[in-house]
Design an enzyme around this catalytic site. Structure first.
Site, PDB file in Angstrom:
ATOM      1  N   GLU A   1      -4.521 -32.225  15.882  1.00 50.32           N
ATOM      2  CA  GLU A   1      -3.605 -33.150  16.569  1.00 50.32           C
ATOM      3  C   GLU A   1      -4.389 -34.093  17.489  1.00 50.32           C
ATOM      4  OE1 GLU A   1      -0.392 -31.018  18.640  1.00 50.32           O
ATOM      5  OE2 GLU A   1      -0.887 -32.247  20.389  1.00 50.32           O
TER       6      GLU A   1
ATOM      7  N   GLY B   1       7.432 -29.288  20.073  1.00 53.13           N
ATOM      8  CA  GLY B   1       7.674 -30.129  21.234  1.00 53.13           C
ATOM      9  C   GLY B   1       9.148 -30.243  21.557  1.00 53.13           C
TER      10      GLY B   1
ATOM     11  N   ASP C   1      14.188 -15.231  33.830  1.00 55.80           N
ATOM     12  CA  ASP C   1      13.273 -16.246  34.357  1.00 55.80           C
ATOM     13  C   ASP C   1      13.175 -16.021  35.867  1.00 55.80           C
ATOM     14  OD1 ASP C   1      12.176 -19.231  33.308  1.00 55.80           O
ATOM     15  OD2 ASP C   1      12.528 -19.106  35.469  1.00 55.80           O
TER      16      ASP C   1
ATOM     17  N   HIS D   1      -4.637 -26.235  14.874  1.00 60.40           N
ATOM     18  CA  HIS D   1      -3.569 -27.232  14.713  1.00 60.40           C
ATOM     19  C   HIS D   1      -3.636 -28.271  15.828  1.00 60.40           C
ATOM     20  CE1 HIS D   1       0.437 -28.695  15.936  1.00 60.40           C
ATOM     21  NE2 HIS D   1       0.697 -28.768  14.645  1.00 60.40           N
TER      22      HIS D   1
ATOM     23  N   LYS E   1      -2.839 -21.981  15.547  1.00 55.24           N
ATOM     24  CA  LYS E   1      -2.210 -22.974  16.430  1.00 55.24           C
ATOM     25  C   LYS E   1      -3.284 -23.768  17.182  1.00 55.24           C
ATOM     26  CE  LYS E   1       1.120 -24.953  18.852  1.00 55.24           C
ATOM     27  NZ  LYS E   1       0.584 -25.373  20.115  1.00 55.24           N
TER      28      LYS E   1
ATOM     29  N   ASN F   1       0.811 -20.809  24.712  1.00 55.36           N
ATOM     30  CA  ASN F   1      -0.448 -21.363  24.239  1.00 55.36           C
ATOM     31  C   ASN F   1      -1.633 -20.530  24.701  1.00 55.36           C
ATOM     32  OD1 ASN F   1       0.314 -23.549  22.638  1.00 55.36           O
ATOM     33  ND2 ASN F   1       0.703 -24.827  24.430  1.00 55.36           N
TER      34      ASN F   1
END
Lengths: 338, 338, 338, 338
Positions: free
Chosen positions: A195, A122, A30, A191, A188, A94
């Site tokens: 949502e 989540g 990271d 999806h 996704k 995403n």
């Protein structure tokens, strides 16, 4: 298996934790050294640069990128300079599925495989497991199955769909190879579009309940506001938190989003913490673009997206113009809030 | 003919003026004596009470009520105490057509006739004439035609619809007996519902034009806001006032509402005078109620109504709940305006 | 001025006719020789090949392409091979404005100028003039003004917008240089998006009127269909043709689309000629894409697009799934039409 | 406790079964003797007339009416003739909450209490328990709690909402006294409105997935249909049944409706059994009426209702009119399905 993780935000870190708990070996990187140290303390191997990261992985390498959508492209490019033929880069963020198609094509020239993984779950994913929607070459996705199986919830305690029996299908274990590159993020995307629609359905319905006592308010009487026809029918002071709670058991709308709604309303039925500016992070928009291009009517998904735009004041110009037109044809002055 | 007018606001006064100009005799009443005096100066006969008003009318009397919707019922009741069999009460305001049905039934018991007239024309009606949509008994409506003919625009300079020839039909003269009681206001109600939809179409489209330069703005980069995919495609600084103007001639969207839009944007393209709180005065709501009860899909008319609700902040509870759900499942904090 | 026209369909041919009537010199080309001959008979110079076409034009040449959107790209490319520096290619069709940006960039490399012109006016343009929305370099667009002025309606008999005086602005003459390349088609795109919304407003409203007699029908009584609450309020047999006609004079919804609606309903109130499959030709979709990318709520424009999708049966899968869900949770069998 | 049940359809019979299993004593009545016999065999006391039914109940009597909405009013009236002061009539069907208000008022004159109960659970209620939303006087509802507790699911295995502890609240046991008369059906009405919205969200989203391979189809090329801009992005043959299945575990959209969707798609991904005519049984309409009267924007709930209307062909007149307008202004002939 061994996996490298680039990006140790909440999602990336929790994926690493589930993998370590599942007996896999994780190399982590990271830009924030503290994030690396935290996972080293939990058993991961930290790398301070992408070069070190790549060196710590055994070929054929497998790296999972979990960074904000705006940074994914650059991260893939950077990582590719350290990777070689038959290595695999997974994008678990995403991303727009079209970018997957382009990236996979570009990486293929260097023999590097690309896999796109839509990841839902989540903040609860660490505990419940993450639902994985996967796009890429069948052979490569097959090779990675032990990782997906660990990250996903597994068949768990959820009753099997009637008609399904025997060895659980992939989908029943909480992950699915949906198709070639882009298919994971396409699924996704939709999806999330769904949502948005479900969230809006709850929000609108509870708003109707919340205002069910409007008949008790003193009616405004002027030419600009429609008076309420029958005030006697709107005299209910409803407890929205209790209503969301009661629906959790036995009703047709029971769902995880309802559980969360019940939690939020139990914490504060007035939702005073919130200003009502609702973000949208891309998938809802892309779902609408796909619906339009496919020629599929998607009134509900689109309206739920537009409601978010409106919540952020994006309808203001149009609203001003409506007031302006009303003034022009009827001499109506704009009413101000009492 | 002789007509009595109750209610001398802008609409009522202008109707009286058109009638006087057309050679009719007008008796006028209002709670505001100054409004009466103004029209007396223009040739009307003023009455200071409803009793005086009724006495000044020759039986069978004809009275036109033009008061705010909330006061119509009481005014009809009061007037009826002074009226007798074969007299006519016209409601020219924005009443709910269901009230017409009830009122007509009640008045019929006393032999009084009731006529509902939906009146469109706004502040321009004095000059252009008013478009009249009429409900009531055929014989009674027929008796009143000289009045309607004077108030309506007449066939004027508007080209006849292809296929129509000979003596102009009633509708071509700008008034129409639509059906039994309530039919006039039912048609007017839907007229306004359509008006809402047309207004919203212009407002939304011009908002898309107004924001066509969004690609020039510095993009926000965070996980909560979808970045603009292709900023190069949104680099237009468009002159919305000029665009509204150019559409006035030769385009498919040319319309009176476009004329008004062009006027408003020419006055101030920023519409700075307006706050964007858009009123709705009943007909839009009633149109949606009718669509729902008839089982007719009316996405556009309904959305245009809901946009007005949203413009007044009525979506706030729902929006807060959306933010609350997002926080619950994703730990997303609400973004605030930069 | 001299102009070459490629594509002599209804629109292209009528543009040529207006130009010839306005004293301009036209060279014409089409793949269909008969279309060329027809205009030769009216004074145009016909060309049988693009080479011949280019040769007949005096440098700097000006060519207007008016072909179906799917063929424009190839036509521009072909024509460019015959054109040289400072020549101008105008695309007057319904192109996606993004293609304009790409084409202008490509042609600029060869010194050829590109102008995009959104053209509205339909079959009435020959007589009324065409409304022109123009994108391109200011100097080039300026050079072509005599052509635009002839094609456009001119200030005509339409009253000037209040506040406008003196020399008419460009927009008042019916054409407008909206901005750089793509701006013309961007504005035309939104124009059509608005057109969709207005059309839907009329269609939905008239459908509510058309079904206003539903209270007279025998009610169906079963658990699957909501009974009409108050049949007495839906007893009107309305004459939609007359209603559209009466609105043409003095009402707020008066518009060209209303004129056309009145014509269509006067021809046949049952609209028996039509099956109700409504095409969409791109601009409506692109307007929605722009609204989504700009983050502007456009409920009405989008709903009107989706209604067209639904009219063509594109909602079938979703509808089947709804019936399937209802069967699953409630054992509801699908109802069939009586 | 003793309860009488009027109406032994699927819902009524299952309620009786749950009550008998819970140790309550049931008297049952239906117009169909076979339905009575079936429950007699399971331990209920059958009554062949309403008089017999009333006589078999010990004062103060409690009767639950579970008949189609259209018959409830008459059944209440009939039953009331056999009931006396302090008896209780429960309406557990899908009545309009306004009727509850009227019925409660009427019955109060005779000292009879009225309780409205919205009942959700569908065909699974016998096993899972029914979610109950209750309106009525607090004392009366309190008296009936043992019945509600047996019918409802109870706290069961569903995790408690964070923050809730100690003795479970009423809502956690699956039933809720929502407020005075009408409140139960008001909450149930909105529950179903939300259900419509959620169902539509799934249906639309899965339709977008179902058509994700449109880029493989031969494009139509004509001026009436927008060509697909980028066919390469729509090349996915997705397995919607597997996708619904994978979402059941760990995703944000997990819900009972998703479980049912997965079942339906697993049975037949083509849904060939269904024609796509979707019924609506009142609550969705009433929810929209309430939203409109309260002035609350409800785009999603309304759109989901209108989609059902459209699925049954109710948009046909509007669609024909759109085609007619297109023909008028552009000479566009309607396209027919290939």
């Amino acid at each position: 298996m061994q996996l490298g993780m680039v990006g140790l935000g909440r999602m990336g870190a929790n994926l690493v934790r589930r993998l370590i708990q599942g007996g896999h070996e994780c190399v982590v990187y990271d830009v924030n050294p503290k994030a690396i140290e935290a996972l080293e303390a939990e058993g991961a191997t930290g790398a301070r640069t992408l070069a070190e990261f790549a060196a710590a992985l055994r070929p054929p390498r497998t790296a999972w990128i979990m960074v904000p959508a705006g940074l994914t492209g650059q991260t893939v490019d950077d990582l590719a300079t350290h990777f070689a033929g038959d290595d695999v880069i997974i994008d678990g963020g995403n991303s727009y599925y079209r970018d997957d198609i382009h990236r996979a094509r570009d990486l293929a020239a260097a023999g590097i495989h690309y896999v796109d993984v839509g990841t839902s779950g989540g903040v609860f994913g660490l505990e419940r497991g993450f639902c994985l929607m996967i796009g890429g070459e069948a052979e490569v996705v097959g090779r990675l199955e032990p990782l997906f199986e660990t990250i996903a919830p597994g068949i768990g305690s959820i009753p099997r769909t009637p008609g399904r029996s025997g060895e659980p299908a992939q989908a029943e274990k909480g992950y699915l190879h949906c198709g070639p590159n882009g298919a994971g993020h396409f699924v996704k995307m939709v999806h999330n579009g769904i949502e948005y629609g479900m969230m809006a359905a709850f929000a609108e319905g509870l708003a109707v309940l919340d205002k069910a006592n409007i008949g008790r308010e003193a009616a405004e009487h002027n030419a600009e506001t429609a008076p309420l026809g029958d005030p006697e029918y709107y005299q209910y002071d409803l407890d929205t938190a209790a209503i969301a709670e009661v629906w959790r058991r036995g009703s047709v709308v029971s769902s995880w989003l309802l559980d969360l709604t019940a939690t939020a309303l139990h914490e504060d039925p007035a939702l005073a913490e919130f200003g009502g500016r609702v973000s949208d992070s891309g998938e809802g928009r892309w779902t609408v673009l796909a619906a339009v291009e496919e020629g599929v009517p998607a009134h509900v998904l689109t309206a739920s997206l537009y409601e978010r735009f409106s919540s952020r004041g994006e309808g203001l110009f149009a609203d001003k113009l409506l007031s302006a037109m009303r003034k022009q044809f009827g001499g109506h002055a704009e009413q101000h809030k009492a």
